[in-house]
Scaffold this motif. Structure first.
Motif, PDB file in Angstrom:
ATOM      1  N   GLY A  63      -9.688  -0.937  -0.499  1.00 18.86           N
ATOM      2  CA  GLY A  63      -9.850   0.236  -1.340  1.00 18.86           C
ATOM      3  C   GLY A  63      -8.859   0.207  -2.481  1.00 18.86           C
ATOM      4  N   ASN A  64      -9.125   1.018  -3.483  1.00 18.21           N
ATOM      5  CA  ASN A  64      -8.260   1.084  -4.666  1.00 18.21           C
ATOM      6  C   ASN A  64      -7.204   2.157  -4.436  1.00 18.21           C
ATOM      7  N   LEU A  65      -5.955   1.730  -4.390  1.00 15.86           N
ATOM      8  CA  LEU A  65      -4.868   2.675  -4.144  1.00 15.86           C
ATOM      9  C   LEU A  65      -4.719   3.680  -5.276  1.00 15.86           C
ATOM     10  N   LYS A  66      -5.168   3.319  -6.482  1.00 14.70           N
ATOM     11  CA  LYS A  66      -5.020   4.231  -7.612  1.00 14.70           C
ATOM     12  C   LYS A  66      -5.972   5.414  -7.532  1.00 14.70           C
ATOM     13  N   ASN A  67      -6.938   5.323  -6.626  1.00  9.70           N
ATOM     14  CA  ASN A  67      -7.822   6.469  -6.434  1.00  9.70           C
ATOM     15  C   ASN A  67      -7.191   7.529  -5.532  1.00  9.70           C
ATOM     16  N   ASN A  68      -6.063   7.210  -4.923  1.00 15.32           N
ATOM     17  CA  ASN A  68      -5.350   8.164  -4.081  1.00 15.32           C
ATOM     18  C   ASN A  68      -4.524   9.101  -4.965  1.00 15.32           C
ATOM     19  N   SER A  69      -4.615  10.388  -4.717  1.00 13.74           N
ATOM     20  CA  SER A  69      -3.927  11.387  -5.550  1.00 13.74           C
ATOM     21  C   SER A  69      -2.408  11.243  -5.483  1.00 13.74           C
ATOM     22  N   ALA A 160      -6.552  -0.599 -11.335  1.00 11.86           N
ATOM     23  CA  ALA A 160      -6.687  -1.217 -10.015  1.00 11.86           C
ATOM     24  C   ALA A 160      -5.332  -1.464  -9.397  1.00 11.86           C
ATOM     25  N   SER A 161      -5.273  -1.266  -8.064  1.00 13.93           N
ATOM     26  CA  SER A 161      -4.071  -1.552  -7.283  1.00 13.93           C
ATOM     27  C   SER A 161      -4.473  -1.680  -5.828  1.00 13.93           C
ATOM     28  N   GLY A 162      -3.971  -2.742  -5.155  1.00 16.98           N
ATOM     29  CA  GLY A 162      -4.255  -2.902  -3.737  1.00 16.98           C
ATOM     30  C   GLY A 162      -5.240  -4.016  -3.472  1.00 16.98           C
ATOM     31  N   ILE A 163      -5.816  -3.981  -2.246  1.00 16.82           N
ATOM     32  CA  ILE A 163      -6.834  -4.952  -1.821  1.00 16.82           C
ATOM     33  C   ILE A 163      -8.190  -4.274  -2.018  1.00 16.82           C
ATOM     34  N   LEU A 164      -8.951  -4.757  -2.980  1.00 13.99           N
ATOM     35  CA  LEU A 164     -10.173  -4.032  -3.367  1.00 13.99           C
ATOM     36  C   LEU A 164     -11.420  -4.543  -2.678  1.00 13.99           C
TER      37      LEU A 164
END
Length: 656
Positions: A63-69, A160-164
């Motif tokens: 998942g994309n960590l940048k989608n986390n608030s 983007a950030s993390g393992i997508l």
């Protein structure tokens, strides 16, 4: 050829997908799920086995960590525990991770096993984002029973950030490499077909250089093939230069919209937009900026904003396609379906790249579908154009045939009268006799008039012979049409047809055949020429010409003249040939009979439409019509008797 290509594509992809399923069934430990602990910030204590992981927030990986608030720019730690059996520990294990954005450090039980794509012991500082990782795990690093994996993620990318992407699992090193190679080879199969289609249309363009859409389509497919090749998973195995590949990838991505734009314009035969070539200046300038600033992170962030304008390119393509659909362009339907699927795949790819979707990419499938669809559309377009050319050739051939027939008929029918005129003119020049000169001039004028009429008949016959079907049709009330057609003609006629009967045919040809039958030269010798228009039980209309001649030999001679096929032409045979051609075009039923040796009956049957089921009264049912018919028969017999007496008297005078 196209069907073979589709078959090979389906077979190849199917075989590789089956092999990929077998590899997936060999997974030892899957690490994907929603039970990953996350810590936003730099927390080295997370590596300790005694760390209290229950206090961590859990998220789903991939998942994309940048989608986390709660995401903040900087370091993010991911942590998860898993079990390893004794049998699994004895295997040569590796950690397989999907595409990582941007940098990563992977620790197993607190020990570093890989960093930025390089395995333990190398600790590469080179950041290669968006690339899958395979980290071999020594047996001494892994425990039988519970183990802990911790991944440190850092990203300067804007979106983007993390393992997508998946997979995230522990398998044997051989299975991890096989999976990577299978994914790469599957993409290479797609690329191979892209290149094959590009080469196919390039060869077609070399043979048919007037088809510019072939060249544009070939160039567009070739550029996209290179674009996909620069993103292939196995590229770093051949040339370990991530920055070089990214420069090629983004450079091709900058220039791809323009050949796509030019292709659809050539495909739909529309002019380029004003100042469209200036659009190439922007990608060129951006590419120079990339050379000045060789930083893949900067390139990625820039492309993230630049690709928004692709909405306008696709919007223009959709608008042009809809416009062509309104013009009933058949190929536009194929382009619309292919474009919709490609647009959906691009949106899905953006969602995967941004981490909004956890799914496999369909961009290769969609682009292959687009290329194959446009291949079919281009071939259809070629076939339609070929049919138009063939139709034009057929029309030219018909015109040549018409010209040849006209010359043939002119030679057969006009040569003799012209030679006669020539001999008469020579006589006029030689003879001093004025009376004979005047007589010859009158004969020349008669021949000239006959030639004019013959030429009209020759042109009409030649025109009708080259027609394969009725040129046009009209629908009109039959009785009204007939009354206007023969009301002023010198012929006795009666109409016994339903008032609501209509005909749907070429009125011009009907008019021509009726007039030619009434005025046919051979029928002038007959004493009477009556026309009765009747209707049979099926509603079909019949033109029944009944001709009478007191001499049966003349009637029989005309009958044979109409039925026999003569090789030699004369004006009478040309006129009758015109009648027969009209019969063919109108699909009439022609019937010629001799009745009581002296009557010649010619029946022309025509299909008609009756709007109301009203029957025509017979003379016995309608007293008024019956009385008129009886009077007409009596008058006809009296006329025959008087004609007979007149002929007898004339013969007696000749004898005396």
């Amino acid at each position: 050829m196209i069907l073979r290509i589709c078959y090979l594509i389906i077979l190849s992809i199917g075989l590789f997908q089956c092999q990929r399923i077998e590899n997936q069934n060999a997974v030892l430990i899957s690490l994907e799920g929603e039970d990953w602990g996350v810590f936003f910030g730099n927390e080295e204590q997370i590596l300790s086995p005694d760390y209290n992981a229950s206090a961590l927030e859990t998220i789903k990986v991939p998942g994309n960590l940048k989608n986390n608030s709660r995401y903040q720019k900087g370091t993010v730690w991911l942590r998860k525990s898993f079990e390893v059996s004794k049998q699994q520990k004895e295997s040569s294990l590796s950690l397989e991770i999907g595409k990582v954005f941007q940098s990563d450090e992977v620790y197993l039980n607190g020990v570093l096993v890989g960093k930025n794509g390089s395995s333990f012991g190398q600790n590469s500082e080179t950041i290669s984002f968006g690339v899958s990782r395979i980290y071999p795990i020594p047996n001494s690093y892994i425990n039988e029973g519970e183990n802990t994996i911790a991944i440190k993620i850092e990203s300067e990318l804007t979106t983007a950030s993390g393992i997508l992407t998946s997979p995230i699992r522990i398998v044997t090193f051989g299975e991890a490499m096989d999976d990577l190679l299978h994914r790469s080879l599957l993409e290479l199969i797609y690329i191979g077909f892209y290149l094959f289609i590009a080469l196919f249309f390039l060869m077609n363009y070399i043979r048919m250089q007037s088809h510019l859409e072939y060249r544009k389509f070939s160039f567009f497919a070739f550029l996209f093939s290179l674009f996909e090749l620069s993103r292939n998973e196995a590229r770093l195995l051949f040339w370990n230069d991530f920055t070089g590949y990214k420069f090629i990838e983004y450079g091709l991505l900058l220039f791809l919209p323009y050949p796509f734009l030019r292709f659809i314009q050539e495909f739909f035969r529309v002019k380029p937009l004003p100042f469209q070539r200036f659009y190439l200046i922007f990608p060129a300038v951006f590419l120079i900026v990339f050379l000045v600033e060789p930083n893949p992170v900067f390139w990625y962030n820039f492309i993230g904003y630049w690709d928004i304008h692709l909405i306008f390119i696709l919007g223009y393509a959709f608008t042009l396609t809809i416009y062509k659909l309104k013009e009933n362009t058949k190929e536009a339907w194929i382009h619309l379906i292919a474009l919709l699927y490609l647009f959906y795949a691009i949106l899905k790819e953006i969602g995967i790249e941004r981490g909004f979707l956890s799914s496999s990419s369909i961009l290769e499938n969609a682009f292959l579908f687009y290329l194959l669809s446009m291949t079919i559309a281009l071939r259809f377009q070629f076939l339609f154009m070929k049919r138009k050319i063939q139709n034009r050739f057929d029309r030219l051939k018909e015109a040549d045939s018409l010209r040849e027939k006209i010359f043939y008929y002119m030679d057969a029918m006009i040569t003799v009268p012209l030679l006669s005129m020539k001999s008469f003119l020579q006589e006029i020049r030689i003879t001093p006799d004025r009376k004979k000169e005047k007589s010859r001039l009158n004969e020349i004028m008669k021949i000239q008039d006959s030639i004019g009429q013959t030429m009209d008949d020759i042109i009409e016959l030649s025109r009708l012979e080259v027609l394969k079907e009725m040129p046009f049709g009209d629908r009109i009330n039959f009785i009204d049409f007939i009354n206007q057609l023969i009301s002023k003609r010198k012929i006795t006629y009666a109409i016994k047809v339903d008032e609501d009967t209509e005909i749907e045919t070429s009125l011009d040809l009907v008019n021509s055949i009726v007039i030619r039958m009434i005025d046919f030269p051979l029928f002038v010798e007959f004493s009477h020429n009556d026309l009765i228009i009747t209707q049979d039980l099926k509603g079909n209309v019949h033109f029944r010409f009944l001709l009478f001649h007191p001499n049966p030999k003349i009637t029989n001679k005309v009958y044979e003249e109409l039925l026999n096929e003569h090789k030699e032409l004369n004006p009478l045979r040309v006129k009758w040939a015109i009648v027969l051609e009209i019969v063919r075009l109108l699909d009439l039923k022609l019937d010629i009979q001799i009745i009581k040796k002296k009557y010649l009956k010619i029946d022309l049957g025509m299909k008609a439409i009756s709007n109301q089921k009203t029957s025509v009264l017979s003379p016995l049912q309608d007293p008024v019509k019956g009385e008129k018919l009886i009077l007409k028969k009596i008058r006809h017999k009296i006329e025959i008797f008087i004609s007979f007496l007149f002929n007898k008297v004339r013969k007696l005078k000749k004898r005396n």
